[in-house]
Design a protein around this motif. Structure first.
Motif, PDB file in Angstrom:
ATOM      1  N   ASP A 113       0.825  -1.211   0.000  1.00  0.00           N
ATOM      2  CA  ASP A 113       0.000   0.000   0.000  1.00  0.00           C
ATOM      3  C   ASP A 113       0.857   1.259   0.000  1.00  0.00           C
ATOM      4  OD1 ASP A 113      -2.379  -1.371  -0.100  1.00  0.00           O
ATOM      5  OD2 ASP A 113      -2.724  -1.313   2.059  1.00  0.00           O
ATOM      6  N   SER A 114       1.980   1.209   0.717  1.00  0.00           N
ATOM      7  CA  SER A 114       2.847   2.395   0.805  1.00  0.00           C
ATOM      8  C   SER A 114       3.562   2.691  -0.504  1.00  0.00           C
ATOM      9  CB  SER A 114       3.874   2.216   1.928  1.00  0.00           C
ATOM     10  OG  SER A 114       4.870   1.269   1.579  1.00  0.00           O
ATOM     11  N   MET A 115       3.606   1.720  -1.423  1.00  0.00           N
ATOM     12  CA  MET A 115       4.244   1.946  -2.725  1.00  0.00           C
ATOM     13  C   MET A 115       3.423   2.871  -3.618  1.00  0.00           C
ATOM     14  SD  MET A 115       5.499  -1.890  -3.753  1.00  0.00           S
ATOM     15  CE  MET A 115       6.371  -2.948  -2.598  1.00  0.00           C
ATOM     16  N   LYS A 116       2.126   3.004  -3.356  1.00  0.00           N
ATOM     17  CA  LYS A 116       1.238   3.856  -4.157  1.00  0.00           C
ATOM     18  C   LYS A 116       1.227   3.430  -5.631  1.00  0.00           C
ATOM     19  CE  LYS A 116       0.503   6.352  -0.490  1.00  0.00           C
ATOM     20  NZ  LYS A 116      -0.767   6.178   0.265  1.00  0.00           N
ATOM     21  N   LEU A 117       1.086   2.137  -5.868  1.00  0.00           N
ATOM     22  CA  LEU A 117       1.059   1.637  -7.237  1.00  0.00           C
ATOM     23  C   LEU A 117      -0.193   2.140  -7.962  1.00  0.00           C
ATOM     24  CD1 LEU A 117       2.062  -2.089  -6.565  1.00  0.00           C
ATOM     25  CD2 LEU A 117       3.564  -0.128  -6.980  1.00  0.00           C
ATOM     26  N   VAL A 118      -0.024   2.534  -9.230  1.00  0.00           N
ATOM     27  CA  VAL A 118      -1.141   3.062 -10.019  1.00  0.00           C
ATOM     28  C   VAL A 118      -1.194   2.342 -11.363  1.00  0.00           C
ATOM     29  CG1 VAL A 118      -1.084   5.319  -8.913  1.00  0.00           C
ATOM     30  CG2 VAL A 118       0.302   4.909 -10.967  1.00  0.00           C
ATOM     31  N   GLY A 119      -2.184   2.703 -12.164  1.00  0.00           N
ATOM     32  CA  GLY A 119      -2.352   2.077 -13.468  1.00  0.00           C
ATOM     33  C   GLY A 119      -1.226   2.420 -14.420  1.00  0.00           C
ATOM     34  N   PRO A 120      -1.109   1.665 -15.526  1.00  0.00           N
ATOM     35  CA  PRO A 120      -0.046   1.903 -16.495  1.00  0.00           C
ATOM     36  C   PRO A 120      -0.064   3.325 -17.056  1.00  0.00           C
ATOM     37  CG  PRO A 120      -1.131  -0.194 -16.923  1.00  0.00           C
ATOM     38  CD  PRO A 120      -1.957   0.507 -15.889  1.00  0.00           C
ATOM     39  N   ASP A 121       1.135   3.870 -17.286  1.00  0.00           N
ATOM     40  CA  ASP A 121       1.290   5.177 -17.923  1.00  0.00           C
ATOM     41  C   ASP A 121       1.339   4.926 -19.426  1.00  0.00           C
ATOM     42  OD1 ASP A 121       1.804   7.758 -18.620  1.00  0.00           O
ATOM     43  OD2 ASP A 121       3.778   7.880 -17.660  1.00  0.00           O
ATOM     44  N   ILE A 122       0.190   5.018 -20.071  1.00  0.00           N
ATOM     45  CA  ILE A 122       0.029   4.568 -21.454  1.00  0.00           C
ATOM     46  C   ILE A 122       0.723   5.499 -22.441  1.00  0.00           C
ATOM     47  CG2 ILE A 122      -1.663   4.148 -23.280  1.00  0.00           C
ATOM     48  CD1 ILE A 122      -3.617   3.227 -21.131  1.00  0.00           C
ATOM     49  N   ALA A 123       1.510   4.901 -23.344  1.00  0.00           N
ATOM     50  CA  ALA A 123       2.142   5.611 -24.454  1.00  0.00           C
ATOM     51  C   ALA A 123       1.735   4.887 -25.727  1.00  0.00           C
ATOM     52  CB  ALA A 123       3.659   5.640 -24.296  1.00  0.00           C
ATOM     53  N   ILE A 124       0.662   5.340 -26.370  1.00  0.00           N
ATOM     54  CA  ILE A 124       0.072   4.610 -27.502  1.00  0.00           C
ATOM     55  C   ILE A 124       0.124   5.460 -28.754  1.00  0.00           C
ATOM     56  CG2 ILE A 124      -2.297   5.435 -27.105  1.00  0.00           C
ATOM     57  CD1 ILE A 124      -3.236   2.524 -27.691  1.00  0.00           C
ATOM     58  N   THR A 147       6.139   3.509  -9.756  1.00  0.00           N
ATOM     59  CA  THR A 147       4.736   3.376  -9.362  1.00  0.00           C
ATOM     60  C   THR A 147       3.839   2.856 -10.470  1.00  0.00           C
ATOM     61  OG1 THR A 147       4.362   5.705  -9.917  1.00  0.00           O
ATOM     62  CG2 THR A 147       4.877   5.184  -7.608  1.00  0.00           C
ATOM     63  N   THR A 148       4.305   2.911 -11.736  1.00  0.00           N
ATOM     64  CA  THR A 148       3.459   2.472 -12.846  1.00  0.00           C
ATOM     65  C   THR A 148       3.904   1.160 -13.466  1.00  0.00           C
ATOM     66  OG1 THR A 148       4.751   3.728 -14.478  1.00  0.00           O
ATOM     67  CG2 THR A 148       2.872   4.846 -13.427  1.00  0.00           C
ATOM     68  N   TYR A 149       5.180   0.753 -13.229  1.00  0.00           N
ATOM     69  CA  TYR A 149       5.672  -0.483 -13.823  1.00  0.00           C
ATOM     70  C   TYR A 149       6.619  -1.252 -12.901  1.00  0.00           C
ATOM     71  CZ  TYR A 149       7.019  -3.712 -17.546  1.00  0.00           C
ATOM     72  OH  TYR A 149       7.219  -4.843 -18.290  1.00  0.00           O
ATOM     73  N   GLY A 150       7.378  -0.548 -12.082  1.00  0.00           N
ATOM     74  CA  GLY A 150       8.324  -1.192 -11.190  1.00  0.00           C
ATOM     75  C   GLY A 150       9.697  -1.329 -11.820  1.00  0.00           C
ATOM     76  N   PRO A 151      10.641  -1.940 -11.113  1.00  0.00           N
ATOM     77  CA  PRO A 151      10.452  -2.502  -9.767  1.00  0.00           C
ATOM     78  C   PRO A 151      10.273  -1.427  -8.699  1.00  0.00           C
ATOM     79  CG  PRO A 151      12.753  -2.639 -10.405  1.00  0.00           C
ATOM     80  CD  PRO A 151      12.021  -2.156 -11.608  1.00  0.00           C
ATOM     81  N   ASN A 152       9.575  -1.807  -7.638  1.00  0.00           N
ATOM     82  CA  ASN A 152       9.292  -0.907  -6.527  1.00  0.00           C
ATOM     83  C   ASN A 152       9.405  -1.710  -5.235  1.00  0.00           C
ATOM     84  OD1 ASN A 152       8.251   1.009  -4.743  1.00  0.00           O
ATOM     85  ND2 ASN A 152       6.705   1.722  -6.202  1.00  0.00           N
ATOM     86  N   SER A 153      10.112  -1.174  -4.265  1.00  0.00           N
ATOM     87  CA  SER A 153      10.291  -1.873  -2.994  1.00  0.00           C
ATOM     88  C   SER A 153       9.903  -0.984  -1.826  1.00  0.00           C
ATOM     89  CB  SER A 153      11.751  -2.328  -2.825  1.00  0.00           C
ATOM     90  OG  SER A 153      12.101  -3.289  -3.799  1.00  0.00           O
ATOM     91  N   ALA A 154       9.392  -1.611  -0.779  1.00  0.00           N
ATOM     92  CA  ALA A 154       9.029  -0.882   0.434  1.00  0.00           C
ATOM     93  C   ALA A 154       9.012  -1.862   1.596  1.00  0.00           C
ATOM     94  CB  ALA A 154       7.672  -0.204   0.289  1.00  0.00           C
ATOM     95  N   SER A 155       9.180  -1.326   2.790  1.00  0.00           N
ATOM     96  CA  SER A 155       9.127  -2.143   4.002  1.00  0.00           C
ATOM     97  C   SER A 155       8.064  -1.596   4.939  1.00  0.00           C
ATOM     98  CB  SER A 155      10.492  -2.146   4.712  1.00  0.00           C
ATOM     99  OG  SER A 155      11.486  -2.737   3.905  1.00  0.00           O
ATOM    100  N   ALA A 156       7.529  -2.479   5.773  1.00  0.00           N
ATOM    101  CA  ALA A 156       6.556  -2.082   6.789  1.00  0.00           C
ATOM    102  C   ALA A 156       6.831  -2.895   8.053  1.00  0.00           C
ATOM    103  CB  ALA A 156       5.130  -2.312   6.302  1.00  0.00           C
ATOM    104  N   THR A 157       6.528  -2.298   9.198  1.00  0.00           N
ATOM    105  CA  THR A 157       6.747  -2.954  10.484  1.00  0.00           C
ATOM    106  C   THR A 157       5.485  -2.850  11.325  1.00  0.00           C
ATOM    107  OG1 THR A 157       9.109  -2.420  10.452  1.00  0.00           O
ATOM    108  CG2 THR A 157       8.158  -3.021  12.575  1.00  0.00           C
ATOM    109  N   ALA A 224      -2.656  -3.965 -15.789  1.00  0.00           N
ATOM    110  CA  ALA A 224      -1.345  -4.490 -15.402  1.00  0.00           C
ATOM    111  C   ALA A 224      -1.482  -5.429 -14.212  1.00  0.00           C
ATOM    112  CB  ALA A 224      -0.394  -3.347 -15.048  1.00  0.00           C
ATOM    113  N   THR A 225      -0.836  -6.577 -14.302  1.00  0.00           N
ATOM    114  CA  THR A 225      -0.756  -7.520 -13.190  1.00  0.00           C
ATOM    115  C   THR A 225       0.638  -7.422 -12.575  1.00  0.00           C
ATOM    116  OG1 THR A 225      -2.342  -9.044 -14.197  1.00  0.00           O
ATOM    117  CG2 THR A 225      -0.883  -9.937 -12.502  1.00  0.00           C
ATOM    118  N   TRP A 226       0.680  -7.053 -11.293  1.00  0.00           N
ATOM    119  CA  TRP A 226       1.940  -6.914 -10.566  1.00  0.00           C
ATOM    120  C   TRP A 226       2.228  -8.195  -9.784  1.00  0.00           C
ATOM    121  CZ3 TRP A 226       4.821  -2.169  -9.836  1.00  0.00           C
ATOM    122  CH2 TRP A 226       4.274  -1.050 -10.477  1.00  0.00           C
TER     123      TRP A 226
END
Length: 261
Positions: A113-124, A147-157, A224-226
């Motif tokens: 959730d903290s990564m704030k992943l969003v939909g693809p940034d389309i370039a068509i 946030t739109t394709y990755g890689p993206n890493s985050a930690s939570a405690t 997009a499937t992450w």
């Protein structure tokens, strides 16, 4: 064993059940794979915890890491039927009837959730706002960012459990709004004028009808499937996999070639 989230068995094997808390995705166009078909706010899969008798040897990583983080407690086997996850977690003494305060998969979802992943940034190409032609190649691609394709890493405690998650888009399904879809395993190739009328080498489509058949514009969606891998901190800690889905849309106008002045 009943369906009561607080159920537990008798000694020497103690079994406890716990439901992970409700997870609300951060974006209206996103959903957790575990919640598919259940709508937003669906509960994460129920996990069953069984106290291990006998306990693993002292040199076991779960024993070592648990004692370092939480002090007195015991090792439990965790099974989540909804995801197929099986592992060993350390549960400190003093919790309500042996039930774990924190499940690492729940902490992993917090990290996602903290990564704030969003939909693809389309370039068509053709670009939204312009016009494409029936029978001419359409090039589908997405710009790549954390946030739109990755890689993206985050930690939570939470509750003394630290989990690091890493996410990257595994595939993108393009719904072309003409009754067809295209699955692309990569980001696609962004169109350049030097390509001329060639077709995309990895992610393209050709319309055989005008967008008049779709009310004037084709509403093209990219889903997009992450793939998310997570691991409990401490070296050799419990690991798992999650799936996240994000979606974006653009509108394309496709006309007959003879209609171009």
């Amino acid at each position: 064993m009943g369906n009561d989230p607080g159920c537990r068995g008798a000694a020497p094997d103690v079994t406890v059940c716990a439901s992970a808390p409700v997870r609300t995705p951060g974006k209206s166009d996103s959903q957790s794979a575990a919640a598919k078909g259940g709508g937003k706010g669906s509960a994460a899969p129920k996990c069953i915890y069984t106290k291990m008798v006998p306990q693993p040897p002292a040199e076991n990583l779960a024993m070592q890491n648990g004692k370092e983080r939480e002090g007195k407690g015991a090792a439990y086997q965790v099974m989540c039927p909804g995801t197929g996850r099986i592992g060993v977690v350390w549960i400190p003494d003093g919790n309500a009837p042996g039930a774990p305060a924190i499940d690492p998969e729940v902490v992993a979802r917090q990290a996602v959730d903290s990564m704030k992943l969003v939909g693809p940034d389309i370039a068509i190409n053709p670009k939204p706002g312009g016009k494409g032609l029936v029978g001419m190649p359409v090039w589908m691609a997405v710009d790549q960012s954390p946030t739109t394709y990755g890689p993206n890493s985050a930690s939570a405690t939470a509750g003394g459990v630290t989990v690091t998650a890493t996410a990257k888009v595994k595939s993108i399904v393009w719904n072309m709004d003409d009754g067809t879809s295209v699955t692309c395993s990569g980001p696609g190739t962004v169109y350049r004028k030097s390509f001329g009328m060639k077709q995309s080498p990895d992610c393209g489509h050709v319309y055989k009808q005008t967008s008049d058949s779709a009310g004037g514009k084709f509403k093209v969606s990219a889903t997009a499937t992450w793939a998310v891998g997570w691991q409990v901190a401490g070296g050799g800690g419990e690991t798992g996999q999650l799936t996240e889905v994000r979606n974006s849309q653009v509108a394309l106008t496709i006309i007959e070639s003879q209609a171009v002045n």
